[in-house]
Design a protein around this motif. Structure first.
Motif, short mmCIF file in Angstrom:
data_model
loop_
_atom_site.label_atom_id
_atom_site.label_comp_id
_atom_site.label_asym_id
_atom_site.label_seq_id
_atom_site.Cartn_x
_atom_site.Cartn_y
_atom_site.Cartn_z
N ARG A 211 16.32 3.61 -1.90
CA ARG A 211 15.38 4.04 -0.87
C ARG A 211 15.43 5.54 -0.64
NH1 ARG A 211 16.70 0.63 4.21
NH2 ARG A 211 15.04 1.93 5.09
N LYS A 248 7.02 1.87 2.95
CA LYS A 248 7.89 0.98 3.70
C LYS A 248 9.21 0.83 2.94
CE LYS A 248 3.85 -1.61 5.27
NZ LYS A 248 3.08 -2.86 5.09
N VAL A 252 11.30 -4.43 2.92
CA VAL A 252 10.04 -4.93 3.48
C VAL A 252 9.07 -5.30 2.35
CG1 VAL A 252 8.03 -4.34 4.89
CG2 VAL A 252 10.33 -3.62 5.61
N GLU A 309 -2.45 -0.94 -0.43
CA GLU A 309 -1.42 -1.99 -0.35
C GLU A 309 -2.09 -3.34 -0.43
OE1 GLU A 309 1.09 -1.50 2.95
OE2 GLU A 309 1.47 0.63 2.57
#
Length: 310
Positions: A211, A248, A252, A309
């Motif tokens: 991340r 995100k 998620v 998305e």
């Protein structure tokens, strides 16, 4: 929880008492202290098998390596240093290590390219102490036990989680001098990761990051497309010109099975810039979620109208 382990710029030597105690137990084929040691670091039990049978090695590379060692070795399975040479292994050296005794530790005289690329660091010229942390203690203890037993050994262990390998399986063969004393080792080291194997089959560039956008893995197509040098992988922006801003968390995306589609401008390390269609999803690896970036160069006829998305 196991922590990340990377070679230290300043050596952090494993406590010799811990190495000696574990080596004593391994020499007796007692794995109880090893299991407790790994459990204390939140890591599954390693496997240690002395004098493994070829059929149990579980890898064509390890089996081929073992067969060459048999040709070079003594009836006891050891290899005289005078008989050893990497050229006898006909390509297997990419998966091989050669270690020499260096005080209480062991120095890598050879560290194969495949091991380097999977691990992300070149350990040539470095020692077992340079891994740092619990894994250095285990490595030193195992090699000391193999010296005492003068015996081949197979080990399998799960690395720290930021290494994009599910497990490492190694076959270690002692090298001996004219008097029969063990002076070092030659080994083959095979990574196991089903996710990685599948991504290598994709002909488009695929990159896996955490991340924080640290690249943990790039398939062969990504190395070629971005002209990435072998060895340690850089941060995503440095390697590709891409960034993960606005995304995100991977947890998620994974839970929702979302895929983010973008048009992005990339730049490789030669300065070449190109617009690509980028699909960003997430995958689980050893209980943690990571971003998976699928890069599709537009000049290959991929769609140019991302749907956002989905």
């Amino acid at each position: 929880m196991a922590t990340d382990q990377s070679p230290k710029t300043a050596q952090s030597y494993a406590p010799l008492s811990a190495v000696a105690s574990m080596a004593d137990d391994l020499t007796k084929n007692d794995l109880s202290s090893v299991r407790s040691f790994f459990a204390a670091h939140g890591t599954p039990d390693p496997r240690v098998v002395w004098s493994p049978q070829v059929a149990t090695l579980g890898s064509p590379v390890l089996r081929s390596f073992s067969e060459v060692c048999d040709v070079l070795g003594t009836p006891e399975g050891l290899i005289p240093s005078a008989s050893f040479g990497l050229d006898a292994f006909d390509g297997l050296e990419r998966w091989m290590m050669v270690l020499e005794r260096d005080g209480e530790h062991f120095r890598y005289a050879h560290y194969g390219a495949e091991i380097r690329d999977h691990y992300g660091h070149d350990m040539t010229g470095k020692t077992t102490a340079d891994f740092g942390g619990y894994i250095s203690i285990f490595f030193d203890a195992l090699y000391h036990a193999a010296m005492r037993r003068a015996e081949r050994v197979m080990s399998e262990h799960e690395p720290p989680r930021r290494i994009f390998v599910r497990s490492w399986r190694r076959l270690i063969v002692p090298l001996i001098d004219a008097d029969g004393a063990v002076t070092g080792f030659v080994g083959a080291n095979i990574p196991d990761n089903e996710l990685r194997a599948g991504l290598e089959m994709i002909t488009d560039p695929v990159i896996v990051t955490d991340r924080e956008a640290k690249v943990l893995y790039a398939n062969a197509a990504a190395h070629q497309f971005f002209h990435a040098a072998p060895g340690p992988l850089p941060e995503l922006t440095t390697m590709t010109g891409l960034n993960l801003s606005g995304l995100k968390p991977p947890e998620v995306l994974l839970a929702r099975r979302e895929v983010v589609e973008r048009l992005e401008l990339t730049q490789d390390n030669t300065g070449l810039m190109e617009t690509v269609a980028l699909s960003i999803s997430a995958a689980e690896h050893r209980g943690h979620a990571y971003y998976v970036l699928h890069v599709r160069p537009l000049d290959r006829g991929w769609p140019t109208d991302p749907q956002g998305e989905r």
